[in-house]
Design an enzyme around this catalytic site. Sequence first.
Site, PDB file in Angstrom:
ATOM      1  N   ARG A  10       1.396   0.246  -4.558  1.00  0.00           N
ATOM      2  CA  ARG A  10       2.600   0.164  -5.377  1.00  0.00           C
ATOM      3  C   ARG A  10       2.912  -1.286  -5.729  1.00  0.00           C
ATOM      4  O   ARG A  10       2.438  -2.220  -5.071  1.00  0.00           O
ATOM      5  CB  ARG A  10       3.788   0.822  -4.681  1.00  0.00           C
ATOM      6  CG  ARG A  10       4.231   0.177  -3.399  1.00  0.00           C
ATOM      7  CD  ARG A  10       5.257   1.061  -2.678  1.00  0.00           C
ATOM      8  NE  ARG A  10       5.781   0.408  -1.479  1.00  0.00           N
ATOM      9  CZ  ARG A  10       6.888  -0.321  -1.449  1.00  0.00           C
ATOM     10  NH1 ARG A  10       7.587  -0.497  -2.564  1.00  0.00           N
ATOM     11  NH2 ARG A  10       7.305  -0.871  -0.329  1.00  0.00           N
ATOM     12  N   ASN A  20      -0.270  -6.975  -3.247  1.00  0.00           N
ATOM     13  CA  ASN A  20      -1.489  -6.239  -3.553  1.00  0.00           C
ATOM     14  C   ASN A  20      -2.390  -6.916  -4.577  1.00  0.00           C
ATOM     15  O   ASN A  20      -3.574  -6.576  -4.678  1.00  0.00           O
ATOM     16  CB  ASN A  20      -1.148  -4.823  -4.020  1.00  0.00           C
ATOM     17  CG  ASN A  20      -0.615  -3.978  -2.888  1.00  0.00           C
ATOM     18  OD1 ASN A  20      -0.974  -4.170  -1.729  1.00  0.00           O
ATOM     19  ND2 ASN A  20       0.254  -3.028  -3.211  1.00  0.00           N
ATOM     20  N   ARG A  69       1.390   6.657 -10.707  1.00  0.00           N
ATOM     21  CA  ARG A  69       2.297   7.211  -9.704  1.00  0.00           C
ATOM     22  C   ARG A  69       3.734   7.151 -10.207  1.00  0.00           C
ATOM     23  O   ARG A  69       4.193   6.095 -10.664  1.00  0.00           O
ATOM     24  CB  ARG A  69       2.180   6.431  -8.403  1.00  0.00           C
ATOM     25  CG  ARG A  69       2.807   7.174  -7.234  1.00  0.00           C
ATOM     26  CD  ARG A  69       2.979   6.340  -5.984  1.00  0.00           C
ATOM     27  NE  ARG A  69       1.874   5.477  -5.645  1.00  0.00           N
ATOM     28  CZ  ARG A  69       1.859   4.706  -4.562  1.00  0.00           C
ATOM     29  NH1 ARG A  69       2.907   4.705  -3.744  1.00  0.00           N
ATOM     30  NH2 ARG A  69       0.845   3.927  -4.309  1.00  0.00           N
ATOM     31  N   SER A  80       3.312   7.427   2.348  1.00  0.00           N
ATOM     32  CA  SER A  80       1.944   7.419   1.824  1.00  0.00           C
ATOM     33  C   SER A  80       1.483   8.835   1.528  1.00  0.00           C
ATOM     34  O   SER A  80       0.759   9.084   0.565  1.00  0.00           O
ATOM     35  CB  SER A  80       0.992   6.766   2.830  1.00  0.00           C
ATOM     36  OG  SER A  80       1.274   5.398   2.998  1.00  0.00           O
ATOM     37  N   GLN A 105      -6.191   1.745   2.728  1.00  0.00           N
ATOM     38  CA  GLN A 105      -5.039   0.894   2.462  1.00  0.00           C
ATOM     39  C   GLN A 105      -5.539  -0.488   2.061  1.00  0.00           C
ATOM     40  O   GLN A 105      -6.388  -1.068   2.735  1.00  0.00           O
ATOM     41  CB  GLN A 105      -4.151   0.818   3.709  1.00  0.00           C
ATOM     42  CG  GLN A 105      -3.628   2.185   4.129  1.00  0.00           C
ATOM     43  CD  GLN A 105      -2.549   2.105   5.184  1.00  0.00           C
ATOM     44  OE1 GLN A 105      -1.386   2.397   4.913  1.00  0.00           O
ATOM     45  NE2 GLN A 105      -2.911   1.736   6.390  1.00  0.00           N
ATOM     46  N   ARG A 159      -3.199  -2.247  40.043  1.00  0.00           N
ATOM     47  CA  ARG A 159      -3.735  -2.823  38.808  1.00  0.00           C
ATOM     48  C   ARG A 159      -5.266  -2.777  38.797  1.00  0.00           C
ATOM     49  O   ARG A 159      -5.925  -3.277  39.714  1.00  0.00           O
ATOM     50  CB  ARG A 159      -3.265  -4.265  38.660  1.00  0.00           C
ATOM     51  CG  ARG A 159      -3.703  -4.926  37.360  1.00  0.00           C
ATOM     52  CD  ARG A 159      -3.269  -6.382  37.351  1.00  0.00           C
ATOM     53  NE  ARG A 159      -1.811  -6.495  37.318  1.00  0.00           N
ATOM     54  CZ  ARG A 159      -1.100  -6.574  36.211  1.00  0.00           C
ATOM     55  NH1 ARG A 159      -1.708  -6.563  35.033  1.00  0.00           N
ATOM     56  NH2 ARG A 159       0.208  -6.699  36.265  1.00  0.00           N
TER      57      ARG A 159
END
Length: 229
Positions: A10, A20, A69, A80, A105, A159
């Site tokens: 987007r 992007n 979109r 998403s 992505q 541990r």
Amino acid sequence: MSIIAIIPARGGSRGLPGKNIRELANKPLIAHSIINAKEARFVDRVYVSTDDREIARISLDYGAEIINRPHELANDTASSESALIHAVDTIAATGVAIDLVVFLQCTSPIRTGKDIDNAIRKLNQENTDSLLSVSPSHRFLWQETDGIAQSINYDYRHRLRRQDMEPQYVENGSIYIFKPWVLKELNNRLGGKIALFPMSEAASWEIDSLLDFEIAESLLKKQVTVNAY
């Protein structure tokens, strides 16, 4: 088998405007994911779902097909999954058969076409319905509830050495693969029988900040080995 890749991208980004299409290693960020998908031998077609004209223009230049979109599916609250459902429906309406969807992505640029092919191969070999890429984790995790600290994935009173712990993984957001029914019926990228695809820490790098860009630039320039872990 017909396999498509969908890259949602987007135009809006609160944290890093123009993220992007920001330059990374001499290419817009989104270009890296398009190139990754087109290099994958098993991927037949590559689509970018976007509401932004500049993203669409750049994506076309790098060989992707564009899905326009709607703005209501590109705001800060849109999931998403909503963009993926719209994309799958739009593609199917053109008569394209879809057996598998590879969801990439564009904030995970340091993967390869080989990574994508290996992930597809694993899903098919294990006969699973969906897959997510992960990176190994050896961290000791804690949480605090009502002011009380508690260890989550180990007993602090006994541990273990890190190498003796059961393998654990972090979802890295780089590669998701699913059969269309998973998305349609569950409204989720994951469902049914799920497979994990481990990747190296370098290949798992995600970009959310300017610092992330700088580190990714360094990794790409040094040509770090990013094959599956």
